[in-house]
Design a protein around this motif. Structure first.
Motif, mmCIF file in Angstrom:
data_model
loop_
_atom_site.group_PDB
_atom_site.id
_atom_site.type_symbol
_atom_site.label_atom_id
_atom_site.label_comp_id
_atom_site.label_asym_id
_atom_site.label_seq_id
_atom_site.Cartn_x
_atom_site.Cartn_y
_atom_site.Cartn_z
ATOM 1 N N VAL A 256 0.913 -1.198 0.259
ATOM 2 C CA VAL A 256 0.129 0.076 -0.581
ATOM 3 C C VAL A 256 1.234 1.248 -0.065
ATOM 4 N N PHE A 257 1.922 1.072 0.692
ATOM 5 C CA PHE A 257 2.765 2.621 0.437
ATOM 6 C C PHE A 257 3.425 2.338 -1.103
ATOM 7 N N VAL A 258 4.291 2.131 -0.778
ATOM 8 C CA VAL A 258 4.854 1.898 -2.441
ATOM 9 C C VAL A 258 3.867 2.715 -3.408
ATOM 10 N N ILE A 259 2.501 1.651 -4.010
ATOM 11 C CA ILE A 259 1.032 2.291 -4.731
ATOM 12 C C ILE A 259 1.089 4.157 -3.781
ATOM 13 N N ALA A 260 0.881 3.877 -2.818
ATOM 14 C CA ALA A 260 0.495 5.232 -2.060
ATOM 15 C C ALA A 260 1.665 6.446 -3.368
ATOM 16 N N LEU A 261 3.355 6.247 -2.937
ATOM 17 C CA LEU A 261 4.210 6.513 -3.444
ATOM 18 C C LEU A 261 4.027 6.934 -4.831
ATOM 19 N N ALA A 675 -11.305 -4.500 -0.049
ATOM 20 C CA ALA A 675 -12.137 -3.736 -0.462
ATOM 21 C C ALA A 675 -11.385 -1.898 -0.309
ATOM 22 N N ILE A 676 -10.608 -2.279 0.748
ATOM 23 C CA ILE A 676 -8.992 -1.253 0.545
ATOM 24 C C ILE A 676 -7.597 -1.761 -0.685
ATOM 25 N N LEU A 677 -7.497 -2.620 -0.894
ATOM 26 C CA LEU A 677 -6.960 -2.438 -2.240
ATOM 27 C C LEU A 677 -7.187 -2.206 -2.963
ATOM 28 N N LEU A 678 -8.286 -2.389 -3.875
ATOM 29 C CA LEU A 678 -8.339 -2.509 -4.857
ATOM 30 C C LEU A 678 -9.086 -1.553 -5.053
ATOM 31 N N SER A 679 -9.747 0.095 -4.263
ATOM 32 C CA SER A 679 -9.636 1.235 -4.540
ATOM 33 C C SER A 679 -8.214 2.203 -4.807
ATOM 34 N N ILE A 680 -7.042 1.675 -4.021
ATOM 35 C CA ILE A 680 -6.276 1.923 -4.242
ATOM 36 C C ILE A 680 -5.656 1.266 -5.441
ATOM 37 N N LEU A 681 -5.494 0.568 -5.781
ATOM 38 C CA LEU A 681 -4.726 0.122 -7.023
ATOM 39 C C LEU A 681 -5.287 0.577 -8.344
ATOM 40 N N PHE A 682 -7.202 1.183 -8.433
ATOM 41 C CA PHE A 682 -7.474 1.847 -9.212
ATOM 42 C C PHE A 682 -8.127 2.744 -9.773
ATOM 43 N N PHE A 683 -6.865 3.520 -8.320
ATOM 44 C CA PHE A 683 -7.255 5.431 -8.057
ATOM 45 C C PHE A 683 -7.997 5.622 -8.130
ATOM 46 N N TRP A 684 -9.244 4.532 -6.888
ATOM 47 C CA TRP A 684 -10.927 5.415 -6.246
ATOM 48 C C TRP A 684 -10.479 5.609 -4.888
ATOM 49 N N PRO A 685 -10.942 6.616 -4.746
ATOM 50 C CA PRO A 685 -10.859 6.657 -2.939
ATOM 51 C C PRO A 685 -11.134 5.862 -2.075
ATOM 52 N N VAL A 686 -10.974 6.195 -1.016
ATOM 53 C CA VAL A 686 -10.850 4.788 -0.303
ATOM 54 C C VAL A 686 -12.157 4.832 0.532
ATOM 55 N N PRO A 687 -12.658 4.028 0.749
ATOM 56 C CA PRO A 687 -13.978 3.834 0.779
ATOM 57 C C PRO A 687 -13.974 3.775 3.058
ATOM 58 N N LEU A 688 -12.834 3.579 3.509
ATOM 59 C CA LEU A 688 -13.403 2.502 4.521
ATOM 60 C C LEU A 688 -12.234 3.472 5.375
ATOM 61 N N LEU A 689 -12.074 4.219 6.504
ATOM 62 C CA LEU A 689 -11.634 4.715 7.373
ATOM 63 C C LEU A 689 -10.670 4.215 8.345
ATOM 64 N N PRO A 690 -9.510 4.395 9.025
ATOM 65 C CA PRO A 690 -9.014 3.551 10.013
ATOM 66 C C PRO A 690 -10.016 2.959 11.025
ATOM 67 N N THR A 691 -10.322 3.959 11.966
ATOM 68 C CA THR A 691 -11.741 3.839 12.872
ATOM 69 C C THR A 691 -12.688 3.016 12.417
#
Length: 881
Positions: A256-261, A675-691
Motif C-alpha cells: 500500500v505504501f509503495v502504491i501510494a508513493l 475493498a481497500i486494496l482494489l480502491s488503491i490499485l484503481f485510483f478510487w477513493p478509499v471507502p473506509l477510514l481506519p477507525t
C-alpha cells in the motif's frame, strides 16, 4: 543385571556380610557417595521465566505488533485490549504449567517412610532416605519396599507389583532363582523386589542394589522429567497461521505504501490506511476466542465426567485415531472373579458345586464383608464365589473351626487347613490341579467317591487345559476325612479330588460397546499390559480389540526389534503383553512415528511415562495414582472407557467449531483488505477510514466468532474418520470458502460505496468529491461491511448443510450475537456523537434497503455453493460400516 547373579556374587560385589549388614560408618560413607534414597526432579523455573516462555509464539508476536500499530494510530483502547489478551493468555499458561508437573512430587511421596535394615549385626528401623546400596533389608507382610533389592531369602514371599507391571495378582518371589536372559521383564524377575511395591504375604530378606534415581521407580521419574513439550495439532495450526498472517500484514503495509508513493497520494493518510489494513488482516481476537471456546468445551466435558487439565487436549482428543489402554482396572474390573467350575459329573453341571466351594472358602485367609476385601485377590474371589452361592465364610468358619494348617508354599503350590466336623476332622487342600492329582488317590464323581484312575486324571487335566487356553487361572480343591488331629506333614496325602474353578479379572461390562463405537469412528483400540500374553489376548478377543493371538506381542519380542523395524510392524498388533514402562513409551513413539495421534489410558505408576509421551494421556480418577494423574492431560472421574468416546466426540466438534471460527474471521478480514486494496490499485477513493475498519473488527471479531465456537456441532461427527493430524485449517475447500467469502464481502462493500457516491452524482473515478457525498458513501460501505459479515456467520455453521437443515435457532448465541451487532451498528450511525466520531451519517429508507440487500449476498451465495459441496461430503471421509 543383579537378577542374573547369585546371592554370594551380589554380596561379594557390594562388600557386605549378610549376617551383620553394613557398619554405621560404612553406611554413612555410602550415603555421602550415593546420596539420599529419594526421587529427584529438575529445578523449578521461576514464575517470571514461565511467564516469558508463554510469549514465545508467532501469533503472540503478531498481536504485540498489532498493539504497537494501534498505539501509533492513536487507538489506545484497542491497544489495551490486545495487550490484555496477550497477558491473560500468558497468565493462564503459567498457571497450567505450574499445576501440571506434579508427577515427580507424587512419586517422591510414594517412597516408603521407614525401612527395616540389619546394621552392626542388629535389625534397626530407619528412614527410607537413609537406605544405601549394600544394606540388608528385612521384608514382612504389609511393608512397602524402600529400594530395589536382590533377594537373599524368601519364605512364601509374595509382592504386589501392579504399580510397575499392571498385574493385579501378587507375584511369587524365590530368592534362589537366577535369570540369565538379560531382557527378562520386570514381572518375571522373581529374585528381585522393587522400590514402592508392597509385600502382601510371607517374609524375606534382600540386599539393596539400587537406590533413588537408579531404581526402576527412579527410571520412571527420569522419563517423566524429560522435556516432551511437543505442540498439539491445534497449536501447530495456530502457529502456522500466525506466521502467515504476520507476513501478509507486513506485505500489505509495504504494498500500500509503495502504491501510494507512485500515485502521489497523501503519505500520512496512506500510512494510517496501511497500518489499519495490517490490523484488519490479523484477527487479533483469535487467541482469546480459541481459549474461550476451549474453556467452554472443558466445562461441557466436566459434565460428562472428563476433567481436562490442559486446554489444547480438548482439540487433540478430536484427532485421536489410536487409543492405547492399560488392561487392569481400565478395560477390566481389577478384581479376580470365578467364572467357571469343573466337577466330574454326568448330571447337571450348572448346579453350584457345594462341597468344592466349601473347601475353597475354608482353605482361605481372605475376608470380604460389606463390599470390603482383605487378603490375596485370588482368595477374595473364592470368598465372593461362596457368597454368591450362600456359603458365607464367617458362617463356615464358625461351623467348621480351623484347628491346624499348612501354609501356602510356592514350591508345593498348595495350602491346607484342618477343620473340625461333627464326626471328626476334615483336611481341605487347594492349589494347582496337577499338584493335587499327584497327591490324590480318589475323586468325587456324581457324588460318589471312586478311585482316581489314569483316565480320570486325563479328564481333569484336559478340562483344566481348556480353561487355561481361555486365559483362566485354574485352582483345584481336594479333601480327606480323619477321626483324629494330624500333623501338617500328613495333611497332603491320599486326598480326594473335588474339582476346580477358573478365575479371571473380568472385563468391564460397558467397555465392549464403547470399543465398537470407537471403531465406528475410525479409532483403533490397543491393549498394553504387564499381564501374561494369553490372559491379555483372551480379554482382547472378548472385548473386540483383537481377533487372534497373532495380533499380540510381548515386551521381550519388542526388545528383539530395532526402533525402525518396530515402527514398521506396529500397525499389525492390537495387544502388547508383559511390557515394562519403557516398552509402553516405545509403543507410543512407534505409533506416533507412523503419523498417528495417540491417546493412552492408565491408572498406575507404570503408566505415567506413556501418559506423558502420548499426544493425550488419560488417567483414571477413582483407581488412578497421583503420579498417573499428574502426568496426564485428562482425568476420567468415573474410570469409564465410554467417557473417552464421548470426550472424543466433544473434541472433534470443538475443532470443527474453531476451524469455522478461523475461516469466518479470515473471510471478514480478507473482505476489508480486498475493498481497500482494489480502491488503491484503481485510483478510487478509499471507502473506509481506519477507525471504521477497527470498529467493524470489534463488532464481528468478538461475539459472532465466539458464538460460532459454541455451535452444538455435527451429529454425524462420530461416523467420520479421525482428522489427519497434518490436515491444514484450509483443507476440504475451507480455504476456497474463505477466499470466496472475502472477495464477496470486499466487492459488495465497494458496490455500496459506489451507490453512495452515485446518489450525489459522482462515480468512483470522480475527483473533488464533496464531503457530504463521501460521508454518505462511506456510511453505506461501513454498514454493508459489518452487516454482510454478521449475516455471513449464519452460513458458516456447516460447510455442506443448509441453514434450515442445521436449524436456524439451534445456536441461539449466534442469533443473539447478530442482533447485538446490528443494534451496535445502527447505534453508531444514529447517535450523533458516535456518528461524528466515526464520520458517518444516518441513512435514508432506500439506502437501508440497499445495504441490507447487499449484506445478504455473501450468505445467499455461500448457501448455493453448498449444493456443489454436498456430493463430496463424505465419500472419502466417512467410516465404512
Amino acid at each position: 543385571m543383579w537378577f542374573s547373579k547369585s546371592q554370594e556374587q551380589v554380596l561379594q560385589e557390594l562388600k557386605v556380610n549378610a549376617a551383620t549388614g553394613l557398619t554405621t560408618e560404612e553406611a554413612k560413607s555410602r550415603l555421602e557417595q550415593y546420596g539420599p534414597n529419594k526421587l529427584e526432579g529438575k529445578p523449578k523455573k521461576s514464575m517470571i521465566l514461565l511467564f516469558f516462555a508463554q510469549l514465545k509464539d508467532m501469533l503472540i508476536y503478531v498481536l504485540l505488533g498489532a498493539a504497537v500499530v494501534t498505539l501509533i494510530i492513536g487507538e489506545f483502547i484497542d491497544a489495551l485490549i490486545i495487550l490484555a489478551v496477550v497477558i491473560l493468555n500468558a497468565v493462564i499458561g503459567v498457571i497450567q504449567e505450574n499445576k501440571a508437573e506434579k508427577s515427580i512430587e507424587a512419586l517422591q511421596q510414594m517412597t516408603t517412610p521407614k525401612a527395616l535394615v540389619r546394621r552392626d549385626g542388629e535389625v534397626k528401623e530407619i528412614g527410607s532416605e537413609d537406605v544405601v546400596p549394600g544394606d540388608i533389608v528385612i521384608l514382612d507382610a504389609g511393608r512397602f519396599i524402600s529400594a530395589d533389592l536382590r533377594l537373599l531369602e524368601s519364605a512364601n514371599l509374595q509382592i504386589e507389583e501392579s504399580a510397575l507391571t499392571g498385574e493385579s495378582v501378587p507375584t511369587d518371589k524365590v530368592a534362589d532363582d537366577i535369570h540369565t536372559d538379560p531382557k527378562t521383564p520386570i514381572g518375571d524377575k522373581s529374585n528381585m523386589a522393587f522400590m514402592s511395591t508392597l509385600v502382601t504375604y510371607g517374609r524375606g530378606e534382600g540386599i539393596a542394589v539400587a537406590t533413588a534415581m537408579n531404581t526402576e521407580m527412579g527410571k520412571i521419574a527420569k522419563i517423566l522429567d524429560d522435556d516432551n513439550k511437543e505442540l498439539t495439532p491445534l497449536q501447530k495450526k495456530l502457529e502456522e497461521l500466525g506466521k502467515v498472517l504476520g507476513y501478509i500484514a507486513i506485505g500489505i503495509c509495504v504494498l500500500v505504501f509503495v502504491i501510494a508513493l507512485f500515485q502521489k497520494r497523501d503519505l500520512f493518510e496512506m500510512f494510517l490506511t496501511a497500518i489499519s489494513l495490517a490490523v484488519a488482516a490479523i484477527p487479533e481476537g483469535l487467541p482469546a476466542i480459541v481459549a474461550i471456546v476451549l474453556a467452554l468445551g472443558v466445562t461441557r466435558m466436566s459434565k460428562i465426567n472428563a476433567i481436562v487439565k490442559k486446554l489444547p487436549a480438548v482439540e487433540t482428543l478430536g484427532s485421536v485415531n489410536i487409543i492405547c489402554s492399560d488392561k487392569t482396572g481400565t478395560l477390566t474390573q481389577n478384581k479376580m472373579s470365578v467364572v467357571k467350575h469343573y466337577i466330574s459329573s454326568s448330571q447337571n453341571k450348572d448346579e453350584p458345586p457345594v462341597e468344592l466351594i466349601k473347601s475353597l472358602v475354608l482353605c482361605s485367609d481372605a475376608t470380604f464383608e460389606q463390599g470390603k476385601a482383605t487378603g490375596d485377590p485370588t482368595e477374595v474371589a473364592l470368598i465372593v464365589f461362596g457368597n454368591e452361592n450362600n456359603l458365607i465364610k464367617r458362617s463356615l468358619d464358625s461351623e467348621y473351626k480351623r484347628v491346624s494348617e499348612k501354609p501356602f508354599d510356592s514350591d508345593r503350590k498348595l495350602m491346607s487347613t484342618l477343620n473340625q466336623t461333627r464326626s471328626g476332622f476334615r483336611v481341605h487342600t487347594k492349589g494347582a490341579i496337577d499338584q493335587l492329582l499327584q497327591i490324590s488317590t480318589s475323586a468325587v464323581v456324581d457324588g460318589e467317591v471312586v478311585p482316581l484312575t489314569e483316565e480320570l486324571k486325563l479328564q481333569y487335566l484336559k478340562a483344566a487345559e481348556e480353561m487355561s487356553d481361555e486365559a483362566l487361572r485354574v485352582l483345584g480343591a481336594a479333601y480327606k476325612d480323619t477321626d483324629r488331629m494330624i500333623d501338617p506333614d500328613e495333611m497332603e496325602q491320599d486326598l480326594t479330588i473335588l474339582g476346580f474353578v477358573g478365575m479371571i479379572d473380568p472385563p468391564r461390562l460397558e467397555v465392549k460397546d464403547s470399543i465398537r463405537e470407537a471403531k465406528m469412528a475410525g479409532i483403533t483400540p490397543v491393549m498394553i499390559t504387564g499381564d501374561h500374553k494369553n490372559t491379555a489376548v483372551a480379554i482382547a478377543k472378548e472385548l473386540g480389540i483383537a481377533d487372534s493371538i497373532d495380533q499380540s506381542m510381548t515386551g521381550a519380542e519388542i526388545d528383539q526389534l530395532s526402533e525402525e523395524e518396530f515402527s514398521q510392524k506396529i500397525n499389525n498388533y492390537r495387544v502388547f503383553a508383559r511390557v515394562s514402562p519403557e516398552h509402553k513409551v516405545k509403543i507410543i513413539r512407534a505409533f506416533k512415528a507412523k503419523g498417528n495421534i495417540v491417546s493412552m489410558t492408565g491408572d498406575g505408576v507404570n503408566d505415567a511415562p506413556s501418559l506423558k509421551f502420548a499426544d493425550i494421556g488419560v488417567a483414571m480418577g477413582i483407581t488412578g495414582t497421583d503420579v498417573s494423574k499428574g502426568a496426564s492431560d485428562m482425568i476420567l472421574t468415573d474410570d469409564n472407557f465410554t467417557t473417552i468416546v464421548h470426550a472424543i466426540r466433544e473434541g472433534r466438534n470443538i475443532y470443527l467449531n474453531i476451524r469455522k471460527t478461523v475461516i469466518f474471521l479470515l473471510s471478514c478480514n480478507l473482505g476489508e483488505v480486498v475493498a481497500i486494496l482494489l480502491s488503491i490499485l484503481f485510483f478510487w477513493p478509499v471507502p473506509l477510514l481506519p477507525t471504521q475498519i477497527l470498529w467493524v473488527n470489534l463488532v464481528t471479531d468478538t461475539l459472532p466468532a465466539i458464538a460460532l465456537g459454541l455451535d452444538p456441532g455435527d451429529k454425524d461427527v462420530m461416523r467420520r474418520k479421525p482428522r489427519d493430524p497434518k490436515e491444514s485449517f484450509f483443507a476440504k475447500g475451507a480455504g476456497l470458502r474463505a477466499i470466496i467469502g472475502g472477495i464477496l464481502i470486499g466487492t459488495i462493500t465497494l458496490v455500496a460505496f459506489y451507490l453512495g457516491l452515485h446518489e450525489f452524482g459522482y462515480s468512483l473515478r470522480s475527483s473533488n468529491i464533496s464531503e457530504e457525498a463521501m460521508t454518505n458513501a462511506r456510511t453505506m460501505a461501513f454498514v454493508v461491511l459489518a452487516s454482510s459479515q454478521l449475516f455471513y456467520s449464519l452460513s458458516m455453521r456447516s460447510a455442506t448443510k443448509f441453514i434450515f437443515q442445521v436449524g436456524f435457532f439451534t445456536n441461539k448465541y449466534l442469533v443473539g450475537a447478530i442482533i447485538i451487532g446490528l443494534v451496535l451498528q445502527f447505534g453508531v450511525i444514529s447517535i450523533p456523537f458516535l456518528a461524528s466520531a466515526f464520520k458517518v451519517q444516518f441513512l435514508s429508507f432506500v439506502d437501508w434497503g440497499w445495504v441490507i440487500g447487499l449484506g445478504l449476498i455473501p450468505l445467499i451465495v455461500n448457501e448455493f455453493i453448498k449444493l456443489f459441496l454436498r456430493g463430496k461430503d463424505s465419500g472419502e471421509d466417512r467410516v465404512s460400516t
